[in-house]
Design an enzyme around this catalytic site. Structure first.
Site, PDB file in Angstrom:
ATOM      1  N   HIS A  77      -9.069  -0.543  -6.256  1.00 55.51           N
ATOM      2  CA  HIS A  77      -9.341  -1.650  -5.725  1.00 55.51           C
ATOM      3  C   HIS A  77     -10.868  -1.852  -5.610  1.00 55.51           C
ATOM      4  O   HIS A  77     -11.436  -0.981  -5.371  1.00 55.51           O
ATOM      5  CB  HIS A  77      -8.709  -1.818  -4.354  1.00 55.51           C
ATOM      6  CG  HIS A  77      -8.583  -3.029  -3.609  1.00 55.51           C
ATOM      7  ND1 HIS A  77      -9.570  -3.523  -2.966  1.00 55.51           N
ATOM      8  CD2 HIS A  77      -7.664  -3.998  -3.243  1.00 55.51           C
ATOM      9  CE1 HIS A  77      -9.362  -4.474  -2.497  1.00 55.51           C
ATOM     10  NE2 HIS A  77      -8.191  -4.868  -2.667  1.00 55.51           N
ATOM     11  N   ASP A 100      -8.469   6.551  -1.337  1.00 53.04           N
ATOM     12  CA  ASP A 100      -8.419   5.403  -0.533  1.00 53.04           C
ATOM     13  C   ASP A 100      -6.555   5.374  -0.639  1.00 53.04           C
ATOM     14  O   ASP A 100      -5.716   5.223  -1.483  1.00 53.04           O
ATOM     15  CB  ASP A 100      -8.800   4.416  -1.785  1.00 53.04           C
ATOM     16  CG  ASP A 100      -8.195   3.009  -1.042  1.00 53.04           C
ATOM     17  OD1 ASP A 100      -7.280   2.581  -0.482  1.00 53.04           O
ATOM     18  OD2 ASP A 100      -8.649   1.853  -1.685  1.00 53.04           O
ATOM     19  N   GLN A 147      -2.659   1.836   0.048  1.00 50.51           N
ATOM     20  CA  GLN A 147      -1.496   2.063  -0.437  1.00 50.51           C
ATOM     21  C   GLN A 147      -0.311   2.993  -0.287  1.00 50.51           C
ATOM     22  O   GLN A 147       0.842   2.814  -0.711  1.00 50.51           O
ATOM     23  CB  GLN A 147      -1.303   1.428  -1.935  1.00 50.51           C
ATOM     24  CG  GLN A 147      -2.036  -0.026  -2.185  1.00 50.51           C
ATOM     25  CD  GLN A 147      -1.428  -1.092  -1.616  1.00 50.51           C
ATOM     26  OE1 GLN A 147      -0.205  -1.064  -1.113  1.00 50.51           O
ATOM     27  NE2 GLN A 147      -1.980  -2.182  -1.592  1.00 50.51           N
ATOM     28  N   LYS A 193      -1.500  -2.887   6.533  1.00 48.15           N
ATOM     29  CA  LYS A 193      -0.688  -2.797   5.760  1.00 48.15           C
ATOM     30  C   LYS A 193       0.512  -1.896   6.159  1.00 48.15           C
ATOM     31  O   LYS A 193       1.490  -1.714   5.265  1.00 48.15           O
ATOM     32  CB  LYS A 193      -1.338  -2.039   4.413  1.00 48.15           C
ATOM     33  CG  LYS A 193      -2.206  -2.973   3.859  1.00 48.15           C
ATOM     34  CD  LYS A 193      -2.890  -2.494   2.422  1.00 48.15           C
ATOM     35  CE  LYS A 193      -4.030  -3.095   1.861  1.00 48.15           C
ATOM     36  NZ  LYS A 193      -3.753  -4.478   1.296  1.00 48.15           N
ATOM     37  N   CYS A 220      -8.100  -7.837  -7.103  1.00 46.59           N
ATOM     38  CA  CYS A 220      -8.986  -7.144  -6.736  1.00 46.59           C
ATOM     39  C   CYS A 220      -9.088  -5.889  -7.482  1.00 46.59           C
ATOM     40  O   CYS A 220      -9.449  -4.914  -6.993  1.00 46.59           O
ATOM     41  CB  CYS A 220      -9.188  -6.849  -5.100  1.00 46.59           C
ATOM     42  SG  CYS A 220      -9.075  -8.389  -4.254  1.00 46.59           S
TER      43      CYS A 220
HETATM   44  N1  7TS Z   1      -7.649  -0.319  -1.093  1.00 43.53           N
HETATM   45  C1  7TS Z   1      -6.456  -0.570  -1.533  1.00 43.53           C
HETATM   46  C2  7TS Z   1      -5.624   0.319  -2.739  1.00 43.53           C
HETATM   47  C3  7TS Z   1      -5.992  -1.970  -1.264  1.00 43.53           C
HETATM   48  O1  7TS Z   1      -4.691  -2.202  -2.152  1.00 43.53           O
HETATM   49  C4  7TS Z   1      -6.645  -2.695  -0.765  1.00 43.53           C
HETATM   50  C5  7TS Z   1      -6.086  -4.168  -0.124  1.00 43.53           C
HETATM   51  C6  7TS Z   1      -7.816  -2.324  -0.203  1.00 43.53           C
HETATM   52  C7  7TS Z   1      -8.421  -1.080  -0.309  1.00 43.53           C
HETATM   53  C8  7TS Z   1      -8.523  -3.271   0.901  1.00 43.53           C
HETATM   54  O2  7TS Z   1      -8.012  -3.095   1.995  1.00 43.53           O
HETATM   55  P1  7TS Z   1      -8.623  -3.852   3.528  1.00 43.53           P
HETATM   56  O3  7TS Z   1      -7.347  -3.820   4.372  1.00 43.53           O
HETATM   57  O4  7TS Z   1      -9.690  -3.419   3.625  1.00 43.53           O
HETATM   58  O5  7TS Z   1      -8.420  -5.357   2.891  1.00 43.53           O
HETATM   59  N2  7TS Z   1      -5.106  -4.518  -1.350  1.00 43.53           N
HETATM   60  C9  7TS Z   1      -4.675  -5.990  -1.370  1.00 43.53           C
HETATM   61  C10 7TS Z   1      -3.777  -6.298  -2.091  1.00 43.53           C
HETATM   62  O6  7TS Z   1      -3.379  -5.675  -2.988  1.00 43.53           O
HETATM   63  N3  7TS Z   1      -3.642  -7.749  -1.913  1.00 43.53           N
HETATM   64  O7  7TS Z   1      -4.136  -8.022  -1.105  1.00 43.53           O
HETATM   65  C11 7TS Z   1      -5.036  -6.989  -0.353  1.00 43.53           C
END
Ligand code: 7TS
Length: 403
Positions: A115, A192, A195, A218, A358
């Site tokens: 991501h 990371d 997910q 999430k 992303c």
């Molecule tokens: N890393 C991964 C693997 C992600 O899927 C996401 C967000 C992030 C980092 C960033 O997370 P945040 O909470 O800091 O925003 N992924 C997604 C997605 O797949 N669709 O919307 C956000």
């Protein structure tokens, strides 16, 4: 099957078929109550006042930290830093650890599956230090071979950044092998887990990760609270990321003595209500059980993949095997832009995600400009998956193609 949706006020109220769980999960009542309960019953600025309300707020915040420590089996509460989200957690490591430990001539290895949140911070570190950024490539099915790992992680590598589970392919990466190889060369590894944390147990001690990041929102928790795990020895040696209130021991005209871990990395008023919500989310996960969730998600994923695969002109990215998808199914339909696919699904009441997710370098690597993603949570139902398949089967016709 039990009615898992009954715990989620929005899912009870809205007739929508929510299949964008990888972007953010829905929130159970207990999480909403915990966050609200903080403000209704215990609101004061934590870690500051010596009056009872402030001490209650502090207790709630620090108990949430203990809960996270146990949830991921960290050795000490000092290794759990609260942040806003995964993105902030990774930036903390990049700015604090990266900029002070990586130099010209070093190599940073980042998986191509990342991501942007786990890629841009490392591009920044490479730009600012003169280090070289190398990509760990994957095959079309999302697998990463041992030869690739051995080729790209070498004695020049100082840091490896890799997702536990890709937000596009859903596949679990071979992080044990990656961590072992990196450690053989003295490199640190940033995982990371955005997910993976919502879907499977994480044991940072067994994994031997150096840093690991995830977001509360999430995994049934509120938005605005995230976690950075870091090994105490590493965190101790790192400079603060943000400076100001709450993260100091004492300040003079000349400078400051910083607070001990974990507070050194938590500048300013903290998100105690969010931490209370995250603690409630962990209790909730433990009550339902990852085993129950995983079984439901595996069954629904298998059903969705089988149905989608049978539709002419639909292609699913990543592995053929549903057990390698962690509930994430990203697909393309020949000749139809993913925005049109999602608009048609939306007309049938189905919420999915369309675009580059992303992860533009991954899509480019796979030769796809954009795609549609359905992401499943244990509370989804067979009827919802059937609706997804039925709707997807009509997309090309509704776009004016014969079949
Ligand atoms: N890393 C991964 C693997 C992600 O899927 C996401 C967000 C992030 C980092 C960033 O997370 P945040 O909470 O800091 O925003 N992924 C997604 C997605 O797949 N669709 O919307 C956000």
């Amino acid at each position: 099957m039990p009615d898992y949706k009954k715990d989620f006020p929005l899912l009870v109220k809205e007739p929508t078929i929510y299949l964008d769980n990888a972007a953010t999960s829905q929130k159970p009542e207990c999480v909403l109550e915990a966050e609200k309960g903080f403000y209704v019953n215990h609101n004061a600025n934590p870690l500051r006042g010596f009056y009872p309300l402030s001490m209650e707020a502090t207790d709630i915040y620090e108990n949430a930290r203990k809960k996270v420590q146990q949830f991921i089996n960290a050795k000490s509460e000092r290794e759990i830093i609260f942040t806003r989200n995964t993105t902030e957690s990774i930036n903390l490591v990049a700015y604090s650890y990266g900029l002070s430990n990586i130099k010209k001539g070093d190599e940073i290895v980042v998986s191509i599956m990342e991501h942007h949140s786990n890629m841009l911070p490392w591009q920044m570190v490479a730009r600012n230090t003169g280090a070289e950024l190398k990509y760990l490539e994957c095959e079309a099915d999302g697998s990463v071979s041992e030869e690739t790992i051995e080729k790209v992680i070498t004695d020049k590598t100082k840091l490896v950044a890799c997702g536990h589970v890709s937000n596009v392919l859903g596949r679990v990466n071979p992080i044990d092998k990656i961590i072992k190889r990196a450690h053989d060369y003295g490199a640190v590894v940033v995982i990371d887990a955005a997910q993976s944390a919502p879907h499977m147990g994480i044991d940072v001690s067994a994994m031997d990760a150096d840093f690991l990041a995830f977001s509360g929102h999430k995994m049934f928790g509120p938005m605005g609270i995230g976690v950075l795990y870091g090994k105490e020895k590493l965190l101790n040696a790192m400079p603060p990321f943000l400076t100001g209130g709450e993260m100091i021991e004492s300040v003079t005209r000349e400078g400051a003595k910083y607070a001990e871990l974990p507070h050194k990395f938590e500048a300013g008023t903290v998100n105690a209500a969010g931490a209370a919500g995250l603690a409630a989310a962990i209790d909730f996960i433990e009550k339902i059980g990852f085993d129950v969730m995983e079984e439901r998600e595996a069954a629904l994923t298998a059903m969705a993949m089988e149905g989608l695969k049978a539709i002419p002109h639909v292609k699913i990215l990543g592995s053929e095997n549903p057990s390698e998808h962690t509930g994430i199914i990203t697909f393309v339909i020949d000749d139809v832009h993913p925005h049109d696919v999602s608009a048609i699904l939306e007309a049938d009441g189905i919420d999915v995600r369309a675009g580059h997710h992303c992860a533009q370098p991954l899509l480019a690597h796979l030769g796809v400009r954009s795609a549609t993603r359905a992401s499943i949570m244990y509370y989804n139902t067979e009827e919802e998956i059937k609706a997804l398949i039925d709707s997807a089967a009509t997309v090309r016709k509704r776009m004016g193609y014969g079949e």
